[in-house]
Design a protein around this motif. Structure first.
Motif, PDB file in Angstrom:
ATOM      1  N   ALA A 131       0.367  -0.713  -0.102  1.00 50.50           N
ATOM      2  CA  ALA A 131      -0.403  -0.045  -0.225  1.00 50.50           C
ATOM      3  C   ALA A 131       0.646   1.551   0.197  1.00 50.50           C
ATOM      4  O   ALA A 131       0.739   2.465   0.813  1.00 50.50           O
ATOM      5  N   ASP A 161      -3.855   5.221  -4.609  1.00 56.97           N
ATOM      6  CA  ASP A 161      -5.285   5.526  -3.249  1.00 56.97           C
ATOM      7  C   ASP A 161      -5.093   4.365  -2.699  1.00 56.97           C
ATOM      8  O   ASP A 161      -5.203   3.253  -2.260  1.00 56.97           O
ATOM      9  N   PRO A 162      -4.175   4.661  -1.484  1.00 61.37           N
ATOM     10  CA  PRO A 162      -3.487   3.203  -0.952  1.00 61.37           C
ATOM     11  C   PRO A 162      -4.700   2.914  -0.430  1.00 61.37           C
ATOM     12  O   PRO A 162      -5.094   1.745   0.348  1.00 61.37           O
ATOM     13  N   ALA A 163      -6.006   3.559   0.328  1.00 60.18           N
ATOM     14  CA  ALA A 163      -6.863   3.234   0.931  1.00 60.18           C
ATOM     15  C   ALA A 163      -7.657   2.012  -0.050  1.00 60.18           C
ATOM     16  O   ALA A 163      -8.318   1.392   0.765  1.00 60.18           O
ATOM     17  N   VAL A 166      -6.221  -0.991   0.177  1.00 61.97           N
ATOM     18  CA  VAL A 166      -6.606  -2.129   2.047  1.00 61.97           C
ATOM     19  C   VAL A 166      -7.069  -2.877   1.076  1.00 61.97           C
ATOM     20  O   VAL A 166      -7.766  -3.804   2.219  1.00 61.97           O
ATOM     21  N   TYR A 167      -8.603  -1.886   1.145  1.00 63.35           N
ATOM     22  CA  TYR A 167     -10.030  -2.284   0.929  1.00 63.35           C
ATOM     23  C   TYR A 167     -10.015  -3.402   0.501  1.00 63.35           C
ATOM     24  O   TYR A 167     -10.653  -4.441   0.675  1.00 63.35           O
ATOM     25  N   THR A 185       2.694   0.296   4.288  1.00 63.28           N
ATOM     26  CA  THR A 185       2.455   2.127   4.055  1.00 63.28           C
ATOM     27  C   THR A 185       3.711   2.146   3.831  1.00 63.28           C
ATOM     28  O   THR A 185       4.213   1.943   4.208  1.00 63.28           O
ATOM     29  N   GLU A 198      -3.384  10.514   5.733  1.00 66.41           N
ATOM     30  CA  GLU A 198      -3.638   9.426   4.821  1.00 66.41           C
ATOM     31  C   GLU A 198      -3.259   8.479   5.108  1.00 66.41           C
ATOM     32  O   GLU A 198      -4.747   7.409   5.704  1.00 66.41           O
ATOM     33  N   LEU A 199      -3.042   8.460   6.946  1.00 69.23           N
ATOM     34  CA  LEU A 199      -2.652   6.940   7.641  1.00 69.23           C
ATOM     35  C   LEU A 199      -3.646   7.533   8.168  1.00 69.23           C
ATOM     36  O   LEU A 199      -4.077   5.969   8.192  1.00 69.23           O
ATOM     37  N   LYS A 201      -6.605   7.571   7.604  1.00 67.64           N
ATOM     38  CA  LYS A 201      -7.730   7.037   6.681  1.00 67.64           C
ATOM     39  C   LYS A 201      -7.608   5.799   6.379  1.00 67.64           C
ATOM     40  O   LYS A 201      -8.444   5.016   6.072  1.00 67.64           O
ATOM     41  N   LEU A 202      -6.222   5.240   6.124  1.00 68.79           N
ATOM     42  CA  LEU A 202      -5.955   3.336   5.508  1.00 68.79           C
ATOM     43  C   LEU A 202      -6.293   3.205   6.555  1.00 68.79           C
ATOM     44  O   LEU A 202      -7.563   2.051   6.814  1.00 68.79           O
ATOM     45  N   TYR A 203      -6.552   3.358   8.531  1.00 68.39           N
ATOM     46  CA  TYR A 203      -6.402   2.405   9.273  1.00 68.39           C
ATOM     47  C   TYR A 203      -8.120   2.461   9.417  1.00 68.39           C
ATOM     48  O   TYR A 203      -8.212   1.541   9.381  1.00 68.39           O
TER      49      TYR A 203
END
Length: 296
Positions: A131, A161-163, A166-167, A185, A198-199, A201-203
């Protein structure tokens, strides 16, 4: 296996241990320590990056000790530290989703691969997730690692978009019964607020799946006390559950592990003691303390 981990912990602490062992060997045969010995001990412990509070505790305890028989000061030191700093952490090793965070240069991507190897060797169904959309090289590196280790790898070169990566990874991974999903990450400059958000958001995205998300902060031992500041900065944005300390074998500052646990009240899961894939060993306080001061 456990014996192997102890051996590796021991050799990984060699650089830190040398100075401490030399100092303790000078105390051999003494029944109490005078001011000059206490000063020498204080200075060598400072150099190994034990925190001021811990050193102060040790020096004060030793200042008042007088023994009728010959005493093994190194063993006294270990039992003193164990009695004071055995922290009782709730075990969250059952988390399926591991989110690895940390600043650039700590070896986070390699550590993600090593952790996946550790769990794969425990016969757990393991997946790696790339990610870090800022560094194509990191994703490539992780992809190569996953092939080498034979673990599943998920990333997406078509999104920044890393999120969303991850999703998708958690959506498919949890449905397919993966026991450990390890997410690498982007390395954060811990003072860059938009990257930290952003991190966060990822969490939050990772937390949508009703699975415990364990946030693991990767810290390079060579940064010493600065690692404590990094942890505090990250902790403002997401709850750090555990620490992974890398490059322990290359530093004389190995005492930082105890300082961090004490100061941050966060457990250490793994320490990195070399380049090889199995040079990441589970942290065990007892072997760590022995590796710090005993010349076995």
């Amino acid at each position: 296996v456990m014996f192997n981990f102890i051996k590796k912990t021991f050799s990984g602490l060699k650089k830190t241990r040398n100075n401490i062992v030399n100092t303790f060997s000078k105390f051999h045969g003494k029944r109490y320590l005078g001011e000059s010995e206490l000063e020498e001990l204080e200075s060598v412990l400072f150099q190994s990056d034990l925190s001021y509070e811990i050193i102060n505790d040790v020096v004060e305890e030793f200042r008042d000790k007088k023994f009728t028989d010959e005493i093994s000061w190194d063993k006294e030191f270990i039992s003193l530290l164990k009695s004071k700093y055995t922290l009782d952490f709730k075990d969250n090793n059952d988390a399926k989703v591991l989110l690895l965070v940390g600043v650039n240069g700590t070896g986070k991507t390699t550590t993600s691969a090593k952790i996946s190897n550790y769990y794969k060797n425990k016969s757990l169904k393991t997946m790696l997730v790339g990610a870090d959309t800022y560094r194509a090289a990191a994703v490539k590196q992780l992809s190569l690692w996953s092939q080498k280790l034979g673990v599943k790898f998920i990333s997406n070169e078509f999104t920044k978009d890393p999120a969303s990566i991850v999703y998708d990874a958690l959506n498919s991974g949890l449905n397919d019964g993966y026991n450990k999903i390890i997410i690498d990450t982007a390395g954060r400059l811990h003072n860059s607020v938009n990257l930290m958000q952003e991190l966060e958001k990822l969490y939050n995205v990772a937390n949508k799946f009703n699975e415990k998300v364990k946030v693991m902060l990767v810290i390079d031992c060579n940064v010493g006390q600065n690692g404590i500041n990094q942890a505090m900065d990250f902790n403002k944005f997401l709850p750090i559950d555990s620490l992974v300390l890398t490059k322990m074998d290359g530093t004389a500052r190995g005492g930082i592990a105890l300082s961090m646990m004490n100061k941050l009240n966060i457990p250490i899961d793994f320490i990195g003691v070399g380049e090889n894939v199995d040079d990441l060993v589970p942290f065990d306080l007892d072997s760590y303390l022995r590796g710090l001061v005993l010349n076995e």
